[in-house]
Design a protein around this motif. Structure first.
Motif, PDB file in Angstrom:
ATOM      1  N   LEU A 127       0.847  -1.195   0.000  1.00 19.31           N
ATOM      2  CA  LEU A 127       0.000   0.000   0.000  1.00 19.31           C
ATOM      3  C   LEU A 127       0.880   1.242   0.000  1.00 19.31           C
ATOM      4  CD1 LEU A 127      -2.770   1.427   0.298  1.00 19.31           C
ATOM      5  CD2 LEU A 127      -2.496   1.191   2.780  1.00 19.31           C
ATOM      6  N   VAL A 128       0.698   2.072  -1.017  1.00 25.06           N
ATOM      7  CA  VAL A 128       1.481   3.298  -1.153  1.00 25.06           C
ATOM      8  C   VAL A 128       0.530   4.489  -1.139  1.00 25.06           C
ATOM      9  CG1 VAL A 128       3.166   4.550  -2.537  1.00 25.06           C
ATOM     10  CG2 VAL A 128       3.165   2.053  -2.550  1.00 25.06           C
ATOM     11  N   LEU A 129       0.734   5.402  -0.213  1.00 24.17           N
ATOM     12  CA  LEU A 129      -0.074   6.609  -0.117  1.00 24.17           C
ATOM     13  C   LEU A 129       0.720   7.803  -0.634  1.00 24.17           C
ATOM     14  CD1 LEU A 129      -1.619   6.131   3.433  1.00 24.17           C
ATOM     15  CD2 LEU A 129      -2.530   5.391   1.236  1.00 24.17           C
ATOM     16  N   GLY A 130       0.034   8.731  -1.248  1.00 22.77           N
ATOM     17  CA  GLY A 130       0.687   9.917  -1.798  1.00 22.77           C
ATOM     18  C   GLY A 130      -0.296  10.638  -2.684  1.00 22.77           C
ATOM     19  N   TYR A 131       0.181  11.139  -3.814  1.00 29.30           N
ATOM     20  CA  TYR A 131      -0.740  11.702  -4.788  1.00 29.30           C
ATOM     21  C   TYR A 131      -0.121  11.625  -6.179  1.00 29.30           C
ATOM     22  CZ  TYR A 131       1.768  16.242  -4.346  1.00 29.30           C
ATOM     23  OH  TYR A 131       2.705  17.238  -4.306  1.00 29.30           O
ATOM     24  N   VAL A 170      -1.344  -1.321  -4.359  1.00 30.75           N
ATOM     25  CA  VAL A 170      -2.431  -0.347  -4.271  1.00 30.75           C
ATOM     26  C   VAL A 170      -1.860   1.040  -4.013  1.00 30.75           C
ATOM     27  CG1 VAL A 170      -4.471   0.384  -2.993  1.00 30.75           C
ATOM     28  CG2 VAL A 170      -4.093  -2.046  -3.452  1.00 30.75           C
ATOM     29  N   PHE A 171      -2.109   1.947  -4.944  1.00 23.53           N
ATOM     30  CA  PHE A 171      -1.792   3.348  -4.750  1.00 23.53           C
ATOM     31  C   PHE A 171      -3.079   4.072  -4.387  1.00 23.53           C
ATOM     32  CE2 PHE A 171       1.681   1.973  -7.411  1.00 23.53           C
ATOM     33  CZ  PHE A 171       2.770   2.648  -6.869  1.00 23.53           C
ATOM     34  N   LEU A 172      -3.019   4.841  -3.318  1.00 24.13           N
ATOM     35  CA  LEU A 172      -4.191   5.610  -2.895  1.00 24.13           C
ATOM     36  C   LEU A 172      -3.809   7.068  -2.750  1.00 24.13           C
ATOM     37  CD1 LEU A 172      -7.099   5.911  -1.891  1.00 24.13           C
ATOM     38  CD2 LEU A 172      -6.275   5.340   0.403  1.00 24.13           C
ATOM     39  N   SER A 173      -4.507   7.925  -3.471  1.00 29.08           N
ATOM     40  CA  SER A 173      -4.254   9.360  -3.357  1.00 29.08           C
ATOM     41  C   SER A 173      -4.927   9.909  -2.104  1.00 29.08           C
ATOM     42  CB  SER A 173      -4.790  10.092  -4.582  1.00 29.08           C
ATOM     43  OG  SER A 173      -4.672  11.506  -4.405  1.00 29.08           O
ATOM     44  N   VAL A 174      -4.155  10.698  -1.339  1.00 26.34           N
ATOM     45  CA  VAL A 174      -4.728  11.355  -0.167  1.00 26.34           C
ATOM     46  C   VAL A 174      -5.028  12.820  -0.473  1.00 26.34           C
ATOM     47  CG1 VAL A 174      -3.669   9.797   1.504  1.00 26.34           C
ATOM     48  CG2 VAL A 174      -2.410  11.823   0.755  1.00 26.34           C
ATOM     49  N   ASP A 175      -4.898  13.197  -1.732  1.00 21.86           N
ATOM     50  CA  ASP A 175      -5.240  14.550  -2.167  1.00 21.86           C
ATOM     51  C   ASP A 175      -6.715  14.554  -2.549  1.00 21.86           C
ATOM     52  OD1 ASP A 175      -5.637  16.976  -3.404  1.00 21.86           O
ATOM     53  OD2 ASP A 175      -3.782  16.910  -4.562  1.00 21.86           O
ATOM     54  N   HIS A 186     -12.381  12.135   3.904  1.00 18.03           N
ATOM     55  CA  HIS A 186     -12.571  11.445   5.177  1.00 18.03           C
ATOM     56  C   HIS A 186     -12.039  10.019   5.106  1.00 18.03           C
ATOM     57  CE1 HIS A 186     -14.387  10.212   8.955  1.00 18.03           C
ATOM     58  NE2 HIS A 186     -14.916   9.178   8.327  1.00 18.03           N
ATOM     59  N   GLU A 187     -12.343   9.322   4.007  1.00 19.11           N
ATOM     60  CA  GLU A 187     -11.926   7.932   3.885  1.00 19.11           C
ATOM     61  C   GLU A 187     -10.414   7.794   3.726  1.00 19.11           C
ATOM     62  OE1 GLU A 187     -14.796   8.948   2.357  1.00 19.11           O
ATOM     63  OE2 GLU A 187     -16.085   7.768   3.704  1.00 19.11           O
ATOM     64  N   SER A 188      -9.818   8.630   2.873  1.00 23.25           N
ATOM     65  CA  SER A 188      -8.370   8.540   2.686  1.00 23.25           C
ATOM     66  C   SER A 188      -7.636   8.921   3.963  1.00 23.25           C
ATOM     67  CB  SER A 188      -7.918   9.426   1.524  1.00 23.25           C
ATOM     68  OG  SER A 188      -8.227  10.790   1.762  1.00 23.25           O
ATOM     69  N   ALA A 189      -8.151   9.898   4.703  1.00 26.85           N
ATOM     70  CA  ALA A 189      -7.522  10.307   5.967  1.00 26.85           C
ATOM     71  C   ALA A 189      -7.605   9.194   7.002  1.00 26.85           C
ATOM     72  CB  ALA A 189      -8.191  11.574   6.498  1.00 26.85           C
ATOM     73  N   ALA A 190      -8.715   8.451   7.013  1.00 20.45           N
ATOM     74  CA  ALA A 190      -8.874   7.356   7.976  1.00 20.45           C
ATOM     75  C   ALA A 190      -7.882   6.237   7.688  1.00 20.45           C
ATOM     76  CB  ALA A 190     -10.311   6.826   7.926  1.00 20.45           C
ATOM     77  N   ALA A 243       0.543  16.640   5.444  1.00 16.81           N
ATOM     78  CA  ALA A 243      -0.055  17.964   5.598  1.00 16.81           C
ATOM     79  C   ALA A 243      -0.384  18.510   4.223  1.00 16.81           C
ATOM     80  CB  ALA A 243       0.898  18.899   6.329  1.00 16.81           C
ATOM     81  N   TYR A 244      -1.575  19.042   4.086  1.00 15.99           N
ATOM     82  CA  TYR A 244      -2.046  19.576   2.803  1.00 15.99           C
ATOM     83  C   TYR A 244      -2.406  21.040   2.992  1.00 15.99           C
ATOM     84  CZ  TYR A 244      -4.794  19.972  -1.494  1.00 15.99           C
ATOM     85  OH  TYR A 244      -5.289  20.359  -2.712  1.00 15.99           O
ATOM     86  N   ASP A 245      -1.821  21.905   2.160  1.00 11.43           N
ATOM     87  CA  ASP A 245      -2.077  23.336   2.305  1.00 11.43           C
ATOM     88  C   ASP A 245      -2.948  23.899   1.185  1.00 11.43           C
ATOM     89  OD1 ASP A 245      -0.460  23.419   0.101  1.00 11.43           O
ATOM     90  OD2 ASP A 245       1.161  24.571   1.019  1.00 11.43           O
ATOM     91  N   GLY A 246      -3.573  23.014   0.420  1.00  7.48           N
ATOM     92  CA  GLY A 246      -4.422  23.457  -0.676  1.00  7.48           C
ATOM     93  C   GLY A 246      -3.709  23.483  -2.003  1.00  7.48           C
ATOM     94  N   LYS A 247      -2.377  23.495  -1.977  1.00  5.68           N
ATOM     95  CA  LYS A 247      -1.587  23.511  -3.205  1.00  5.68           C
ATOM     96  C   LYS A 247      -0.613  22.336  -3.274  1.00  5.68           C
ATOM     97  CE  LYS A 247      -1.659  28.576  -3.658  1.00  5.68           C
ATOM     98  NZ  LYS A 247      -0.818  29.794  -3.739  1.00  5.68           N
ATOM     99  N   SER A 248       0.043  22.058  -2.172  1.00  6.19           N
ATOM    100  CA  SER A 248       1.045  20.996  -2.137  1.00  6.19           C
ATOM    101  C   SER A 248       0.775  20.065  -0.965  1.00  6.19           C
ATOM    102  CB  SER A 248       2.456  21.586  -2.006  1.00  6.19           C
ATOM    103  OG  SER A 248       2.742  22.445  -3.089  1.00  6.19           O
ATOM    104  N   LEU A 249       1.352  18.882  -1.070  1.00  7.35           N
ATOM    105  CA  LEU A 249       1.176  17.872  -0.041  1.00  7.35           C
ATOM    106  C   LEU A 249       2.543  17.457   0.476  1.00  7.35           C
ATOM    107  CD1 LEU A 249      -1.266  16.165   1.103  1.00  7.35           C
ATOM    108  CD2 LEU A 249      -0.502  14.366  -0.430  1.00  7.35           C
ATOM    109  N   ALA A 250       2.778  17.641   1.760  1.00  3.76           N
ATOM    110  CA  ALA A 250       4.016  17.176   2.392  1.00  3.76           C
ATOM    111  C   ALA A 250       3.734  15.812   2.993  1.00  3.76           C
ATOM    112  CB  ALA A 250       4.452  18.151   3.477  1.00  3.76           C
TER     113      ALA A 250
END
Length: 229
Positions: A37-41, A73-78, A114-118, A128-135
């Motif tokens: 399982l790989v999380l990112g965007y 499985v790649f799951l986008s958290v964006d 909600h689901e990706s955050a869980a 952390a997501y600031d609306g433009k980039s994801l750290a």
């Protein structure tokens, strides 16, 4: 970074969306075989894309068959990314990389925030997501066929042997600690520039800490020798 949550049960009923726009659950994509399982965007063109390429190349060189030996499985958290982004990412991936079973065994998913955050919280993926980039951290959560965190593969440089060993343990429902991801501490995400940069201060702390440990061990050994002489 990743906060290791070995043995944690993922929310298997979490509703997700596959690259074709169809509704699936985490149960559908993770419980037939051990899962990477790989999380990112998907739009990340920095270290996240480097990790993905490494995974594709490594699996392509292995004798593992997707869907039989593992699922990827790649799951986008964006929350802004859509099935179209996932579909494009999968199409580009299958054009540039080949591995047995990849068409059906490599899944590119999106979800509501909600689901990706869980799911991220369940595996200890701190972002952390600031609306433009994801750290976000770099790594793979390896899941058993019961959707339980078996181990982690952190950072870059993932090789075939490490993946095969992790999948074998996950297939046996083993829980094993990952190696300490020291180098991940050296990369900071700069939200202003949108780049990852080497944090010299952290690097110096790591190096100095290592020298202090070695020095202390040397002194203790010398004292023991003196007492025995």
């Amino acid at each position: 970074m990743f906060w290791e949550k070995l043995g944690a049960q993922l929310p298997l009923d979490s509703p997700l969306i596959d690259e074709a726009g169809g509704a699936v659950s985490l149960l559908d994509v993770t419980t037939q075989t051990p899962t990477l399982l790989v999380l990112g965007y998907y739009r990340c063109q920095k270290l996240c894309s480097v990790l993905r390429r490494e995974i594709f190349e490594t699996l392509g060189k292995s004798n593992l068959v997707a869907g039989r030996d593992y699922n990827l499985v790649f799951l986008s958290v964006d929350p802004k990314e859509t099935p179209a982004d996932a579909r494009e990412a999968k199409a580009e991936t299958l054009t540039g990389f080949s591995a047995p079973g990849a068409q059906s065994g490599w899944r590119f998913l999106t979800a509501r925030e909600h689901e990706s955050a869980a799911i991220a919280q369940a595996v200890g993926f701190d972002y952390a997501y600031d609306g433009k980039s994801l750290a976000h951290p770099l790594g793979i959560a390896v899941l058993t066929t019961r959707g339980v965190v078996s181990t982690y593969l952190f950072g870059l440089g993932v090789d075939t042997e490490a993946i095969q060993r992790a999948l074998q343990r996950a297939a046996s429902n083993e829980i094993s600690a990952a190696a300490s991801p020291v180098m991940l501490l050296c990369f900071n995400f700069d939200a202003m520039s949108g780049r990852y940069s080497l944090d010299i201060v952290k690097m110096l702390r790591i190096v100095s800490g290592g020298f202090a440990f070695v020095g202390a061990a040397f002194i203790l050994r010398a004292l023991r020798r003196e007492r025995l002489s």
